[in-house]
Design a protein around this motif. Structure first.
Motif, PDB file in Angstrom:
ATOM      1  N   GLU A 130      33.949 113.916 118.779  1.00  0.00           N
ATOM      2  CA  GLU A 130      34.145 112.689 119.549  1.00  0.00           C
ATOM      3  C   GLU A 130      33.570 111.482 118.804  1.00  0.00           C
ATOM      4  O   GLU A 130      34.221 110.434 118.698  1.00  0.00           O
ATOM      5  N   MET A 131      32.354 111.634 118.243  1.00  0.00           N
ATOM      6  CA  MET A 131      31.744 110.545 117.503  1.00  0.00           C
ATOM      7  C   MET A 131      32.580 110.217 116.260  1.00  0.00           C
ATOM      8  O   MET A 131      32.823 109.050 115.951  1.00  0.00           O
ATOM      9  N   PHE A 132      33.048 111.236 115.559  1.00  0.00           N
ATOM     10  CA  PHE A 132      33.857 111.036 114.368  1.00  0.00           C
ATOM     11  C   PHE A 132      35.142 110.278 114.716  1.00  0.00           C
ATOM     12  O   PHE A 132      35.532 109.336 114.019  1.00  0.00           O
ATOM     13  N   GLN A 133      35.790 110.670 115.795  1.00  0.00           N
ATOM     14  CA  GLN A 133      37.029 110.000 116.195  1.00  0.00           C
ATOM     15  C   GLN A 133      36.773 108.543 116.576  1.00  0.00           C
ATOM     16  O   GLN A 133      37.577 107.664 116.268  1.00  0.00           O
ATOM     17  N   ASN A 134      35.647 108.286 117.231  1.00  0.00           N
ATOM     18  CA  ASN A 134      35.294 106.902 117.572  1.00  0.00           C
ATOM     19  C   ASN A 134      35.108 106.055 116.316  1.00  0.00           C
ATOM     20  O   ASN A 134      35.578 104.917 116.249  1.00  0.00           O
ATOM     21  N   TYR A 135      34.405 106.590 115.329  1.00  0.00           N
ATOM     22  CA  TYR A 135      34.218 105.861 114.073  1.00  0.00           C
ATOM     23  C   TYR A 135      35.545 105.657 113.343  1.00  0.00           C
ATOM     24  O   TYR A 135      35.797 104.591 112.790  1.00  0.00           O
ATOM     25  N   ASP A 140      39.827 102.028 111.652  1.00  0.00           N
ATOM     26  CA  ASP A 140      41.250 101.679 111.707  1.00  0.00           C
ATOM     27  C   ASP A 140      41.436 100.282 112.287  1.00  0.00           C
ATOM     28  O   ASP A 140      42.240  99.484 111.784  1.00  0.00           O
ATOM     29  N   GLU A 141      40.692  99.970 113.358  1.00  0.00           N
ATOM     30  CA  GLU A 141      40.788  98.645 113.968  1.00  0.00           C
ATOM     31  C   GLU A 141      40.329  97.564 112.993  1.00  0.00           C
ATOM     32  O   GLU A 141      40.937  96.496 112.902  1.00  0.00           O
ATOM     33  N   SER A 148      44.873  92.326 105.822  1.00  0.00           N
ATOM     34  CA  SER A 148      45.158  92.565 104.417  1.00  0.00           C
ATOM     35  C   SER A 148      46.358  93.491 104.285  1.00  0.00           C
ATOM     36  O   SER A 148      46.500  94.451 105.041  1.00  0.00           O
ATOM     37  N   PRO A 149      47.240  93.217 103.323  1.00  0.00           N
ATOM     38  CA  PRO A 149      48.382  94.098 103.148  1.00  0.00           C
ATOM     39  C   PRO A 149      47.998  95.435 102.511  1.00  0.00           C
ATOM     40  O   PRO A 149      48.793  96.337 102.468  1.00  0.00           O
ATOM     41  N   ALA A 150      46.769  95.545 102.024  1.00  0.00           N
ATOM     42  CA  ALA A 150      46.347  96.798 101.403  1.00  0.00           C
ATOM     43  C   ALA A 150      46.266  97.895 102.459  1.00  0.00           C
ATOM     44  O   ALA A 150      45.992  97.632 103.628  1.00  0.00           O
ATOM     45  N   LYS A 151      46.509  99.113 102.060  1.00  0.00           N
ATOM     46  CA  LYS A 151      46.490 100.252 102.966  1.00  0.00           C
ATOM     47  C   LYS A 151      45.162 100.986 102.832  1.00  0.00           C
ATOM     48  O   LYS A 151      44.456 100.854 101.835  1.00  0.00           O
ATOM     49  N   LYS A 152      44.880 101.797 103.842  1.00  0.00           N
ATOM     50  CA  LYS A 152      43.667 102.630 103.808  1.00  0.00           C
ATOM     51  C   LYS A 152      43.701 103.454 102.541  1.00  0.00           C
ATOM     52  O   LYS A 152      44.730 104.017 102.169  1.00  0.00           O
ATOM     53  N   GLY A 153      42.562 103.530 101.866  1.00  0.00           N
ATOM     54  CA  GLY A 153      42.463 104.333 100.682  1.00  0.00           C
ATOM     55  C   GLY A 153      42.705 103.560  99.408  1.00  0.00           C
ATOM     56  O   GLY A 153      42.470 104.072  98.315  1.00  0.00           O
ATOM     57  N   ASP A 154      43.208 102.327  99.513  1.00  0.00           N
ATOM     58  CA  ASP A 154      43.399 101.518  98.311  1.00  0.00           C
ATOM     59  C   ASP A 154      42.032 101.150  97.745  1.00  0.00           C
ATOM     60  O   ASP A 154      41.011 101.158  98.443  1.00  0.00           O
ATOM     61  N   SER A 155      42.007 100.792  96.481  1.00  0.00           N
ATOM     62  CA  SER A 155      40.750 100.499  95.820  1.00  0.00           C
ATOM     63  C   SER A 155      40.019  99.317  96.437  1.00  0.00           C
ATOM     64  O   SER A 155      38.818  99.191  96.352  1.00  0.00           O
ATOM     65  N   SER A 156      40.754  98.414  97.089  1.00  0.00           N
ATOM     66  CA  SER A 156      40.112  97.254  97.691  1.00  0.00           C
ATOM     67  C   SER A 156      39.290  97.613  98.917  1.00  0.00           C
ATOM     68  O   SER A 156      38.485  96.838  99.394  1.00  0.00           O
ATOM     69  N   HIS A 157      39.478  98.828  99.464  1.00  0.00           N
ATOM     70  CA  HIS A 157      38.739  99.246 100.654  1.00  0.00           C
ATOM     71  C   HIS A 157      37.707 100.315 100.343  1.00  0.00           C
ATOM     72  O   HIS A 157      37.233 100.976 101.232  1.00  0.00           O
ATOM     73  N   GLU A 158      37.357 100.464  99.100  1.00  0.00           N
ATOM     74  CA  GLU A 158      36.370 101.494  98.761  1.00  0.00           C
ATOM     75  C   GLU A 158      34.975 100.926  98.748  1.00  0.00           C
ATOM     76  O   GLU A 158      34.726  99.800  98.551  1.00  0.00           O
TER      77      GLU A 158
END
Length: 158
Positions: A130-135, A140-141, A148-158
């Protein structure tokens, strides 16, 4: 025998040792040596007979890592640590096999090997999940709010 810590009777010994033999084993050390020898042989022979009777017609039960914790009282600390490590490795291998099987079942949602997030979820308890899903929801929010047009996992979000 002095100095050694006592261990509980194993389930096998409980199955093949009637209570009267167990009591004789307890009192064996207090008897004269000549009687000890005779009684020890008699006890072992009787246990052997009970063992033969016990296994006559008994169905085979495969070993299971699920009940490994039942063995802990009969092991010393090093053996318990080694058994715990082996159990962890076997459980991890089992989870990997289940994840791999889930990715090859033809599920439309499953493509390729399971993701690390799916593997982590498989290892979590209800409260941790439950805690993991909340985080994950918060992350995601935050990603969607940044615009930003960048997607999750792109280098700009590391």
């Amino acid at each position: 025998m002095a100095g050694k810590p006592s261990k509980p009777m194993t389930p096998f010994d409980k199955s093949v040792t009637p209570s009267y033999l167990y009591k004789w084993k307890l009192f064996l050390a207090f008897l004269p040596p000549s009687i000890q020898r005779f009684l020890a042989v008699y006890i072992k022979f009787t246990e052997f007979r009970y063992t033969m009777d016990y296994f006559r017609g008994l169905p085979f039960h495969a070993f299971s890592f699920q009940s490994i914790s039942e063995l802990a009282p009969y092991m010393d600390e090093n053996e318990r640590d080694m058994m715990n490590q082996m159990t962890s490795v076997m459980q991890m291998a089992e989870m990997m096999a289940m994840a791999q099987a889930g990715s090859t079942t033809g599920d439309p949602g499953a493509s390729g090997p399971a993701s690390p997030v799916d593997l982590m979820k498989a290892m979590m308890s209800g409260e941790d999940m439950e805690m993991f899903q909340n985080y994950m929801k918060l992350f995601d929010e935050e990603l969607s709010a940044s615009g930003s047009p960048a997607k999750k996992g792109d280098s700009s979000h590391e």
